[in-house]
Design a protein around this motif. Structure first.
Motif, PDB file in Angstrom:
ATOM      1  N   GLU A  21       0.795  -1.212   0.000  1.00 29.20           N
ATOM      2  CA  GLU A  21       0.000   0.000   0.000  1.00 29.20           C
ATOM      3  C   GLU A  21       0.835   1.274   0.000  1.00 29.20           C
ATOM      4  OE1 GLU A  21      -3.772  -1.915   2.420  1.00 29.20           O
ATOM      5  OE2 GLU A  21      -2.498  -0.455   3.419  1.00 29.20           O
ATOM      6  N   ARG A  22       2.135   1.164   0.269  1.00 28.93           N
ATOM      7  CA  ARG A  22       2.987   2.348   0.323  1.00 28.93           C
ATOM      8  C   ARG A  22       3.414   2.755  -1.078  1.00 28.93           C
ATOM      9  NH1 ARG A  22       7.732   0.973   4.005  1.00 28.93           N
ATOM     10  NH2 ARG A  22       8.326   2.998   3.207  1.00 28.93           N
ATOM     11  N   PHE A  23       3.421   4.045  -1.313  1.00 27.87           N
ATOM     12  CA  PHE A  23       3.851   4.562  -2.600  1.00 27.87           C
ATOM     13  C   PHE A  23       5.344   4.326  -2.796  1.00 27.87           C
ATOM     14  CE2 PHE A  23       0.232   7.563  -1.863  1.00 27.87           C
ATOM     15  CZ  PHE A  23      -0.541   7.122  -2.917  1.00 27.87           C
ATOM     16  N   ALA A  24       5.736   4.050  -4.011  1.00 26.06           N
ATOM     17  CA  ALA A  24       7.148   3.940  -4.372  1.00 26.06           C
ATOM     18  C   ALA A  24       7.337   4.709  -5.665  1.00 26.06           C
ATOM     19  CB  ALA A  24       7.541   2.480  -4.560  1.00 26.06           C
ATOM     20  N   GLY A  25       8.512   5.236  -5.839  1.00 34.24           N
ATOM     21  CA  GLY A  25       8.808   5.989  -7.052  1.00 34.24           C
ATOM     22  C   GLY A  25       9.360   7.352  -6.725  1.00 34.24           C
ATOM     23  N   SER A  26       9.248   8.257  -7.680  1.00 28.57           N
ATOM     24  CA  SER A  26       9.834   9.588  -7.543  1.00 28.57           C
ATOM     25  C   SER A  26       8.802  10.616  -7.103  1.00 28.57           C
ATOM     26  CB  SER A  26      10.423  10.037  -8.880  1.00 28.57           C
ATOM     27  OG  SER A  26      11.484   9.196  -9.238  1.00 28.57           O
TER      28      SER A  26
END
Length: 147
Positions: free
Chosen positions: A85-90
């Motif tokens: 559920e956690r956002f990943a990326g830039s």
């Protein structure tokens, strides 16, 4: 509260077609921040929990402050995701700065998942006293008031 995003499903399909299937397919949408004035400077606090401090980039170019960071997920090798559920990326956020900011002395720290950027007010933008003279009068000084 959920926000309606008509392009979410299209974005998800595009990411799957492009092979981006590691962990969550959700990408960071924004970087929450607070901005306040404290004496002779402004302080910007941006929430970036779980971000590697080495991935954070703060720069100023032509009156624009740019904040960038990246949160990576563990590699998917030998990992079976149960929930993601956690956002990943830039992350990226840009703010226009006025001429009243001393861009040469901006500083930043990252502590406990919060990026703090100190934006000093330029000396030319700080309140100052202005002398007023009139015909036959002695000089009077008026102090610039704070709004």
């Amino acid at each position: 509260m959920l926000r309606f995003d008509p392009f979410h499903d299209i974005d998800t399909v595009a990411r799957q077609l492009l092979g981006e299937t590691v962990g969550s397919t959700r990408a960071p949408r924004f970087m929450p921040m607070d901005l306040f004035k404290a004496g002779d400077h402004y302080v910007l606090n941006a929430d970036l929990p779980g971000v590697d401090p080495g991935s954070i980039d703060v720069n100023v170019d032509n009156g624009t402050l740019t904040l960038q960071a990246r949160r990576s997920l563990p590699s998917d090798e030998h990992v079976q995701w149960v929930a993601s559920e956690r956002f990943a990326g830039s992350y990226m956020r840009q703010l226009s700065l006025s001429d009243g900011i001393d861009t040469d002395n901006i500083s930043a720290t990252y502590n406990d998942g919060v990026l703090s950027v100190t934006l000093p007010i330029a000396e030319k933008a700080q309140p100052r006293r202005i002398s007023i003279t009139g015909a036959g009068d002695s000089a009077k000084t008026i102090e610039a008031g704070k709004s």
